[in-house]
Design an enzyme around this catalytic site. Structure first.
Site, PDB file in Angstrom:
ATOM      1  CE1 TYR A 199      -6.185 156.845 -22.967  1.00 23.88           C
ATOM      2  CE2 TYR A 199      -7.658 157.268 -24.986  1.00 23.88           C
ATOM      3  CZ  TYR A 199      -6.410 157.885 -24.019  1.00 23.88           C
ATOM      4  OH  TYR A 199      -6.297 159.262 -23.906  1.00 23.88           O
ATOM      5  N   PRO A 291      -5.036 160.328 -15.526  1.00 29.53           N
ATOM      6  CG  PRO A 291      -3.423 159.167 -15.617  1.00 29.53           C
ATOM      7  CD  PRO A 291      -4.857 160.228 -14.383  1.00 29.53           C
ATOM      8  CE1 TYR A 382      -7.558 162.397 -26.226  1.00 32.73           C
ATOM      9  CE2 TYR A 382      -7.187 163.351 -28.560  1.00 32.73           C
ATOM     10  CZ  TYR A 382      -6.434 162.928 -27.043  1.00 32.73           C
ATOM     11  OH  TYR A 382      -5.331 162.188 -27.086  1.00 32.73           O
TER      12      TYR A 382
HETATM   13  P1  RFL Z   1       3.303 171.028 -11.774  1.00 35.84           P
HETATM   14  O1  RFL Z   1       3.750 170.471 -13.050  1.00 35.84           O
HETATM   15  O2  RFL Z   1       3.254 169.904 -10.523  1.00 35.84           O
HETATM   16  O3  RFL Z   1       4.110 172.542 -11.222  1.00 35.84           O
HETATM   17  C1  RFL Z   1       3.958 172.534  -9.969  1.00 35.84           C
HETATM   18  C2  RFL Z   1       5.461 173.170  -9.509  1.00 35.84           C
HETATM   19  O4  RFL Z   1       5.969 174.131  -8.210  1.00 35.84           O
HETATM   20  C3  RFL Z   1       7.129 173.431  -7.509  1.00 35.84           C
HETATM   21  N1  RFL Z   1       7.122 173.414  -6.426  1.00 35.84           N
HETATM   22  C4  RFL Z   1       6.931 174.681  -5.318  1.00 35.84           C
HETATM   23  N2  RFL Z   1       7.935 175.842  -5.836  1.00 35.84           N
HETATM   24  C5  RFL Z   1       7.957 176.374  -4.940  1.00 35.84           C
HETATM   25  N3  RFL Z   1       8.291 175.808  -3.216  1.00 35.84           N
HETATM   26  C6  RFL Z   1       6.929 175.432  -3.148  1.00 35.84           C
HETATM   27  N4  RFL Z   1       6.286 175.552  -1.748  1.00 35.84           N
HETATM   28  C7  RFL Z   1       7.070 174.504  -4.223  1.00 35.84           C
HETATM   29  N5  RFL Z   1       5.957 172.682  -3.799  1.00 35.84           N
HETATM   30  C8  RFL Z   1       5.921 172.906  -5.383  1.00 35.84           C
HETATM   31  C9  RFL Z   1       6.514 172.276  -7.931  1.00 35.84           C
HETATM   32  O5  RFL Z   1       8.535 171.604  -7.810  1.00 35.84           O
HETATM   33  C10 RFL Z   1       6.598 171.954  -9.180  1.00 35.84           C
HETATM   34  O6  RFL Z   1       7.663 172.567  -9.942  1.00 35.84           O
HETATM   35  O7  RFL Z   1       1.708 171.491 -12.140  1.00 35.84           O
HETATM   36  P2  RFL Z   1       1.415 172.543 -12.960  1.00 35.84           P
HETATM   37  O8  RFL Z   1       1.688 173.813 -13.219  1.00 35.84           O
HETATM   38  O9  RFL Z   1      -0.369 173.075 -12.409  1.00 35.84           O
HETATM   39  O10 RFL Z   1       0.494 171.334 -13.902  1.00 35.84           O
HETATM   40  C11 RFL Z   1      -0.096 170.021 -13.904  1.00 35.84           C
HETATM   41  C12 RFL Z   1       1.138 169.054 -15.401  1.00 35.84           C
HETATM   42  O11 RFL Z   1       2.405 169.076 -14.602  1.00 35.84           O
HETATM   43  C13 RFL Z   1       0.040 168.021 -14.784  1.00 35.84           C
HETATM   44  O12 RFL Z   1      -1.558 168.150 -14.495  1.00 35.84           O
HETATM   45  C14 RFL Z   1      -0.423 167.090 -15.779  1.00 35.84           C
HETATM   46  O13 RFL Z   1       1.239 166.568 -16.369  1.00 35.84           O
HETATM   47  C15 RFL Z   1      -1.454 165.955 -15.385  1.00 35.84           C
HETATM   48  N6  RFL Z   1      -0.646 164.674 -16.901  1.00 35.84           N
HETATM   49  C16 RFL Z   1      -0.928 165.246 -18.263  1.00 35.84           C
HETATM   50  N7  RFL Z   1      -1.878 166.275 -18.479  1.00 35.84           N
HETATM   51  C17 RFL Z   1      -2.586 166.318 -19.830  1.00 35.84           C
HETATM   52  O14 RFL Z   1      -2.797 167.648 -20.310  1.00 35.84           O
HETATM   53  N8  RFL Z   1      -1.806 165.733 -21.035  1.00 35.84           N
HETATM   54  C18 RFL Z   1      -1.646 164.311 -20.630  1.00 35.84           C
HETATM   55  O15 RFL Z   1      -0.694 163.576 -21.582  1.00 35.84           O
HETATM   56  C19 RFL Z   1      -0.922 163.991 -19.226  1.00 35.84           C
HETATM   57  N9  RFL Z   1      -1.072 163.016 -18.804  1.00 35.84           N
HETATM   58  C20 RFL Z   1      -0.119 163.997 -16.746  1.00 35.84           C
HETATM   59  C21 RFL Z   1      -0.427 162.665 -17.492  1.00 35.84           C
HETATM   60  C22 RFL Z   1       0.462 163.680 -15.064  1.00 35.84           C
HETATM   61  C23 RFL Z   1       0.930 162.386 -14.725  1.00 35.84           C
HETATM   62  N10 RFL Z   1       1.186 161.746 -14.192  1.00 35.84           N
HETATM   63  C24 RFL Z   1       2.750 161.345 -13.396  1.00 35.84           C
HETATM   64  C25 RFL Z   1       0.345 162.085 -12.515  1.00 35.84           C
HETATM   65  C26 RFL Z   1       0.209 161.332 -16.968  1.00 35.84           C
HETATM   66  C27 RFL Z   1       0.529 161.060 -15.538  1.00 35.84           C
HETATM   67  C28 RFL Z   1       1.087 159.272 -15.898  1.00 35.84           C
HETATM   68  C1  PHB Z   2       1.151 160.513 -22.582  1.00 37.83           C
HETATM   69  O1  PHB Z   2       1.803 159.942 -24.431  1.00 37.83           O
HETATM   70  O2  PHB Z   2       1.679 160.182 -21.694  1.00 37.83           O
HETATM   71  C2  PHB Z   2      -0.175 159.387 -22.435  1.00 37.83           C
HETATM   72  C3  PHB Z   2      -1.364 159.880 -23.625  1.00 37.83           C
HETATM   73  C4  PHB Z   2      -2.784 159.771 -23.171  1.00 37.83           C
HETATM   74  C5  PHB Z   2      -3.051 159.992 -21.582  1.00 37.83           C
HETATM   75  C6  PHB Z   2      -2.931 160.229 -20.483  1.00 37.83           C
HETATM   76  C7  PHB Z   2      -1.184 160.394 -21.342  1.00 37.83           C
HETATM   77  O3  PHB Z   2      -4.716 159.703 -21.264  1.00 37.83           O
END
Ligand code: RFL
Ligand code: PHB
Length: 395
Positions: A199, A291, A382
């Site tokens: 970071y 995030p 973490y």
């Molecule tokens: P998801 O992954 O959003 O899955 C929800 C699913 O539900 C479907 N859905 C439906 N299905 C049937 N009928 C409906 N009416 C529906 N409505 C929706 C959707 O299509 C989808 O497939 O939720 P879940 O399982 O709770 O998981 C959460 C995670 O995906 C999310 O918290 C993380 O991606 C957040 N996040 C990170 N989390 C980490 O632990 N470590 C990380 O490094 C990290 N980096 C990030 C991230 C999220 C990011 N973005 C894009 C917001 C980095 C980024 C940039």
């Molecule tokens: C990643 O590798 O996508 C990543 C790393 C650090 C963060 C969030 C996402 O805080």
């Protein structure tokens, strides 16, 4: 069609829950409104906590995670052109593992399909009806209406899903904070900037330098919330990443082909309660963290662990007490992750022009790099606080 647990959404929460229920002898159907290819290629998170990795091994989905995941001791911090390594492993043991969310989703989908799991793609849940002893779910399955009855419903359908709206407004207390910034994320063909993620706090804003393999990097830039991706050429992205990560102790950032880009808003959100009768909310359906700190996916898996344990106790012995306590079991860990993400977010991002704010942020960054006590406290969260409850899958 009847099942014990109807799971809405095949993200990390829904797929992990389905696998855990299967191992506990509880039937489920996963309903996902997207197709398989979409959920297996959606670029998102990348950092898995130690308890998440340990659970995946117990669930029999850790093979690729072991060989392809990158085990990290902590992360790097860069500010005032100097680089510092926070080695959480040395202070408290444990590792974080860098492994793309869509790879974990692929592993879980493959596992469920090969173990006879019921997973419907192109299956959009359009309505949920619950009664005192069951639920009815209406589904649009690729244009064909489908009705499923279930003993319980697990709303794992993300922040924009349908299940949270099923909880009556009067029972729902929502806590929400939006930030005036977003993350512009890229995947690029370059070598990692540092051996572990980094970071960088800079007066123009945060940059994050992570990785997906020896020649693929995942990098992020803090940008204004209303950013239009079309305003960001490859050159502008690289110039800004290079500027924010410039240091006196490392060579300039390597540039390469950018092959994926997106903008994601920053938001903190928690809804209390996470349950209503036969419906339970998990993961992003119930809470969102910014995030910074990489907690979202891990919280989703932690909720799945708590609910599978509670459902297991109910179906094995008719014990409803763990189900009744589901929200209050999950929420303390969720709030600790919220607090951690908020601290990292407000320390690492430039959120005001006031020079005093920068001095206060620098002072906090200074404490993080000079004090082992501060590092140990950061590292505990973490690398991952223990899951609240967990079924014993090993024996
Ligand atoms: P998801 O992954 O959003 O899955 C929800 C699913 O539900 C479907 N859905 C439906 N299905 C049937 N009928 C409906 N009416 C529906 N409505 C929706 C959707 O299509 C989808 O497939 O939720 P879940 O399982 O709770 O998981 C959460 C995670 O995906 C999310 O918290 C993380 O991606 C957040 N996040 C990170 N989390 C980490 O632990 N470590 C990380 O490094 C990290 N980096 C990030 C991230 C999220 C990011 N973005 C894009 C917001 C980095 C980024 C940039
Ligand atoms: C990643 O590798 O996508 C990543 C790393 C650090 C963060 C969030 C996402 O805080």
């Amino acid at each position: 069609m009847h099942t014990q647990v109807a799971i809405i959404g095949a993200g990390p929460a829904g797929l992990t829950l389905s696998r855990m229920l299967h191992l506990q002898g509880v039937s489920s159907i996963v309903l996902e409104n997207r197709d398989r290819e979409y959920i297996e290629t959606r670029t998102r998170a990348g950092v898995l906590e130690q308890p998440t990795v340990a659970l995946m091994h117990e669930l029999g989905v850790g093979d690729r995670l072991s060989t392809e995941g990158m085990s990290h001791n902590g992360f790097y911090l860069r500010f005032d052109r100097a680089t510092h390594h926070l080695d959480f492993h040395r202070l408290g043991g444990g590792h974080a593992t860098v492994y793309a969310q869509q790879e974990l989703v692929k592993d879980l989908v493959a596992n469920r399909l090969s173990t006879g799991g019921s997973l419907l793609f192109d299956a959009e849940v359009t309505a949920i009806e619950t009664t005192a002893d069951g639920a009815r779910i209406l589904v649009d399955h690729a244009g064909t209406p489908l009705e499923i009855t279930a003993d319980f419903v697990a709303g794992c359908d993300g922040f924009h899903g349908v299940s949270r709206a099923h909880i009556p407004a009067g029972r729902l207390r929502e806590h929400s904070r939006t930030y005036p910034v977003a993350w512009l994320g890229i995947l690029a063909r370059t070598a990692p900037t540092t051996p572990e993620g980094m970071y960088c706090a800079h007066e123009n804003g945060l940059s994050v330098h992570s990785m997906r393999g020896p020649r693929i990097t995942r990098q992020y830039l803090q940008v204004p919330a209303d950013t239009d991706l079309d305003d960001w050429s490859d050159e502008r992205i690289w110039d800004e990443l290079a500027l924010r990560s410039a240091s006196d102790d490392h060579p300039e950032l390597e540039r390469g082909e950018i092959f994926d880009r997106s903008v994601a808003p920053l938001r903190s959100y928690v809804c209390e309660t996470m349950q209503d009768g036969r419906l339970f909310l998990l993961g992003d359906a119930a809470h969102i963290v910014p995030p910074t700190g990489a907690k979202g996916l891990n919280l989703a898996v932690s909720d799945a662990s708590t609910l599978s344990h509670a459902l297991g106790a109910y179906f094995a012995a008719g014990d409803r007490s763990f189900l009744d306590a589901y929200s209050e079991t999950c929420l303390p860990r969720i709030w600790k992750a919220q607090q951690f993400s908020w601290t990292l977010t407000t320390t690492l991002h430039a959120l005001s022009d006031d020079p005093m704010d920068w001095q206060l942020r620098r002072a906090r960054l200074g404490r993080w790099v000079e004090s082992e006590a501060e590092q140990a406290a950061l590292g505990e969260v973490y690398l991952g606080l223990p899951f609240p409850t967990r079924w014993n899958f090993t024996g």
